[in-house]
Structures are given as C-alpha cells and as structure tokens.
Scaffold this motif. Structure first.
Motif, PDB file in Angstrom:
ATOM      1  N   THR A  56       0.922  -1.207  -0.095  1.00  0.00           N
ATOM      2  CA  THR A  56       0.028  -0.116   0.059  1.00  0.00           C
ATOM      3  C   THR A  56       0.667   1.336  -0.007  1.00  0.00           C
ATOM      4  O   THR A  56       0.254   2.145  -0.217  1.00  0.00           O
ATOM      5  CB  THR A  56      -0.916   0.036   1.211  1.00  0.00           C
ATOM      6  N   ARG A  57       2.168   1.264   0.382  1.00  0.00           N
ATOM      7  CA  ARG A  57       2.932   2.324   0.438  1.00  0.00           C
ATOM      8  C   ARG A  57       2.453   3.258   1.746  1.00  0.00           C
ATOM      9  O   ARG A  57       2.745   4.466   1.582  1.00  0.00           O
ATOM     10  CB  ARG A  57       3.260   2.912  -0.898  1.00  0.00           C
ATOM     11  N   ALA A  58       1.707   2.463   2.577  1.00  0.00           N
ATOM     12  CA  ALA A  58       1.076   3.625   3.558  1.00  0.00           C
ATOM     13  C   ALA A  58       2.102   3.540   4.824  1.00  0.00           C
ATOM     14  O   ALA A  58       3.126   2.902   4.987  1.00  0.00           O
ATOM     15  CB  ALA A  58      -0.079   2.890   4.224  1.00  0.00           C
ATOM     16  N   ASN A  59       2.096   4.439   5.834  1.00  0.00           N
ATOM     17  CA  ASN A  59       2.949   4.679   7.014  1.00  0.00           C
ATOM     18  C   ASN A  59       2.489   3.375   7.782  1.00  0.00           C
ATOM     19  O   ASN A  59       1.665   2.832   7.970  1.00  0.00           O
ATOM     20  CB  ASN A  59       2.235   5.786   7.717  1.00  0.00           C
ATOM     21  N   PRO A  73      -8.383   1.699   6.940  1.00  0.00           N
ATOM     22  CA  PRO A  73      -7.576   2.279   5.764  1.00  0.00           C
ATOM     23  C   PRO A  73      -8.240   3.165   5.067  1.00  0.00           C
ATOM     24  O   PRO A  73      -9.662   3.072   5.206  1.00  0.00           O
ATOM     25  CB  PRO A  73      -7.272   0.920   4.822  1.00  0.00           C
ATOM     26  N   SER A  74      -7.818   4.221   4.303  1.00  0.00           N
ATOM     27  CA  SER A  74      -8.312   5.226   3.513  1.00  0.00           C
ATOM     28  C   SER A  74      -8.873   4.535   2.267  1.00  0.00           C
ATOM     29  O   SER A  74      -8.793   3.260   1.957  1.00  0.00           O
ATOM     30  CB  SER A  74      -7.357   6.397   2.997  1.00  0.00           C
ATOM     31  N   GLY A  75      -9.818   5.210   1.581  1.00  0.00           N
ATOM     32  CA  GLY A  75     -10.315   4.643   0.251  1.00  0.00           C
ATOM     33  C   GLY A  75      -9.222   4.193  -0.651  1.00  0.00           C
ATOM     34  O   GLY A  75      -9.303   3.193  -1.203  1.00  0.00           O
ATOM     35  N   GLU A  76      -8.238   5.130  -0.809  1.00  0.00           N
ATOM     36  CA  GLU A  76      -7.187   4.723  -1.722  1.00  0.00           C
ATOM     37  C   GLU A  76      -6.414   3.462  -1.372  1.00  0.00           C
ATOM     38  O   GLU A  76      -6.343   2.572  -1.955  1.00  0.00           O
ATOM     39  CB  GLU A  76      -6.176   5.903  -1.787  1.00  0.00           C
ATOM     40  N   ASN A  77      -6.086   3.288  -0.001  1.00  0.00           N
ATOM     41  CA  ASN A  77      -5.383   2.100   0.546  1.00  0.00           C
ATOM     42  C   ASN A  77      -6.298   0.950   0.462  1.00  0.00           C
ATOM     43  O   ASN A  77      -5.900  -0.332   0.232  1.00  0.00           O
ATOM     44  CB  ASN A  77      -4.850   2.464   2.083  1.00  0.00           C
ATOM     45  N   LEU A  78      -7.522   1.161   0.758  1.00  0.00           N
ATOM     46  CA  LEU A  78      -8.581  -0.004   0.562  1.00  0.00           C
ATOM     47  C   LEU A  78      -8.554  -0.724  -0.856  1.00  0.00           C
ATOM     48  O   LEU A  78      -8.454  -1.780  -0.762  1.00  0.00           O
ATOM     49  CB  LEU A  78      -9.898   0.441   0.950  1.00  0.00           C
TER      50      LEU A  78
END
Length: 127
Positions: A56-59, A73-78
C-alpha cells in the motif's frame, strides 16, 4: 504569530463510524472486519505488517493500526488492499451485502480449479 485556539481544527470526540451491517450475525463494524480480514490473509506478525506496508505504501504506524482495529484504511489504500487480498475483497462485499458477488467469485474459482484438475487427468492419461 501563532494561531488562536479558534483557528485550530479539532477532531470530533466520536470519530468516524461505519454503519453496522444489519444482516451480519456478528455485528462487526468496518474497522474490526478489515482488521480480521488482514490477519486472516497476511497473519498477525510484524512481517505481515511490512508486507502490507510494501503493498500500500502506507505509513507503518497506520498499517499497525489497521491490524489492531484502531483505524481503517483510507479509500485509496482500501482499493490497493482489494487488489491484493481475497479476504479483504470478500469482507467488503459481505459488509456491502453483496452475497451474490461472493457466491459468483467462489463459483468462478471452483470452476477454474476443476478445469486444472481435468487438464491434469488428461495429461496423466496421455502419458
């Protein structure tokens, strides 16, 4: 010059909640359901968190919070998770009440496995 207290944007006390699925026998909310799906798909280890961070390249802290059901998760990460995780996809479809799509996915998967098995049988008979 510093901002006054009135200028600051404060978070709400209650936070965001996802409406519970009335058809769900367990009454899971979105955050808990996604956390359980992530743990089923990737496991609960720190290595699993690292895998999801890479996907996801999330924190990393945010991803740990997803696994712990503190946040979702946010919509983009979902959307990224839906691309990479069958469990998350099935959970979101379940929460949306789209049981027909869950059944269709399982039927397509069973058909594909049956096709592979028939090809293996044909190969064994030819050999």
């Amino acid at each position: 010059m510093s901002r006054s207290q009135k200028d600051r944007k404060l978070r709400s006390e209650s936070g965001k909640t996802f409406p519970q699925n009335p058809q769900s026998p367990h009454g899971f909310d979105f955050v808990e359901a996604i956390a359980q799906a992530l743990r089923r798909e990737f496991g609960g280890s720190p290595a699993a968190v690292k895998v999801v961070v890479r996907l996801t390249r999330a924190n990393p802290r945010a991803v740990r919070n997803w696994f712990a059901a503190n946040n979702g998760p946010s919509g983009e990460n979902l959307v990224v998770l839906l691309r990479h995780s069958e469990e998350v996809l099935e959970t979101v479809l379940f929460l949306a009440g789209r049981h027909d799509l869950i059944t269709a996915r399982k039927l397509a998967g069973a058909r594909e496995k049956l096709k592979e098995m028939l090809e293996m049988i044909d190969d064994l008979q030819a050999g």
